[in-house]
Design a protein around this motif. Structure first.
Motif, mmCIF file in Angstrom:
data_model
loop_
_atom_site.group_PDB
_atom_site.id
_atom_site.type_symbol
_atom_site.label_atom_id
_atom_site.label_comp_id
_atom_site.label_asym_id
_atom_site.label_seq_id
_atom_site.Cartn_x
_atom_site.Cartn_y
_atom_site.Cartn_z
ATOM 1 N N VAL A 127 0.821 -1.181 -0.048
ATOM 2 C CA VAL A 127 -0.072 -0.291 -0.032
ATOM 3 C C VAL A 127 0.877 1.324 0.073
ATOM 4 N N ILE A 128 1.879 1.172 0.824
ATOM 5 C CA ILE A 128 2.787 2.373 1.064
ATOM 6 C C ILE A 128 3.563 2.559 -0.530
ATOM 7 N N LYS A 129 3.757 1.532 -1.052
ATOM 8 C CA LYS A 129 4.699 1.537 -2.491
ATOM 9 C C LYS A 129 3.496 2.254 -3.489
ATOM 10 N N ILE A 130 2.277 1.889 -3.345
ATOM 11 C CA ILE A 130 1.263 2.357 -4.374
ATOM 12 C C ILE A 130 0.794 3.940 -4.058
ATOM 13 N N LEU A 131 0.847 4.049 -3.059
ATOM 14 C CA LEU A 131 0.469 5.636 -2.534
ATOM 15 C C LEU A 131 1.786 6.420 -3.056
ATOM 16 N N ARG A 132 2.946 5.965 -2.729
ATOM 17 C CA ARG A 132 4.023 6.865 -3.230
ATOM 18 C C ARG A 132 4.165 7.012 -4.826
ATOM 19 N N LYS A 133 3.785 5.767 -5.358
ATOM 20 C CA LYS A 133 3.777 5.952 -6.830
ATOM 21 C C LYS A 133 2.628 7.143 -7.363
ATOM 22 N N LYS A 134 1.615 6.931 -6.819
ATOM 23 C CA LYS A 134 0.401 7.882 -7.149
ATOM 24 C C LYS A 134 0.847 9.300 -6.737
ATOM 25 N N GLY A 135 1.669 9.510 -6.030
ATOM 26 C CA GLY A 135 2.187 10.842 -5.653
ATOM 27 C C GLY A 135 2.008 11.226 -4.436
ATOM 28 N N TYR A 136 1.362 10.511 -3.389
ATOM 29 C CA TYR A 136 1.158 10.766 -2.004
ATOM 30 C C TYR A 136 2.514 10.887 -1.189
ATOM 31 N N GLN A 137 2.801 11.824 -0.584
ATOM 32 C CA GLN A 137 4.115 11.754 0.339
ATOM 33 C C GLN A 137 3.663 11.780 1.661
#
Length: 107
Positions: free
Chosen positions: A95-105
């Motif tokens: 989930v962290i990987k997906i969120l970082r990939k979508k631009g969430y920091q």
């Protein structure tokens, strides 16, 4: 104490949510996506084995033998509960990987 059919799914859900939450928070703070998936086996060994952690370094052979014996004595319910905790830790990294990939920091 025998585990009933109602206790097993609740225990699995609790371990999943607990280690997902801890893994998610650690991944945000430490900015390492798989930190909880790496730490989880150590936590599981500490839960399963009755040997002190320092004994693995002082009496390695005897401690690992004891650990192997404890692993072989695990019930199916215990394996399912511990596996759901590992799944939660791994899913937190995904989930962290997906969120970082979508631009969430996160932090």
């Amino acid at each position: 104490m025998p585990m009933t059919i109602f206790v097993l799914p609740i225990s699995m859900l609790l371990f999943f949510v607990l280690f997902f939450g801890i893994g998610f928070i650690l991944n945000m703070l430490l900015r390492m996506s798989w930190v909880m998936a790496i730490i989880y086996p150590i936590i599981a060994i500490l839960i399963i084995d009755k040997v002190r952690f320092i004994e693995y370094f002082q009496n390695t052979g005897e401690s690992l033998s004891s650990l192997g014996h404890e692993f072989s004595q695990l019930a199916t319910a215990d394996v399912l509960i511990l596996s759901s905790g590992l799944a939660g830790a791994i899913l937190a990294g995904v989930v962290i990987k997906i969120l970082r990939k979508k631009g969430y920091q996160m932090f």
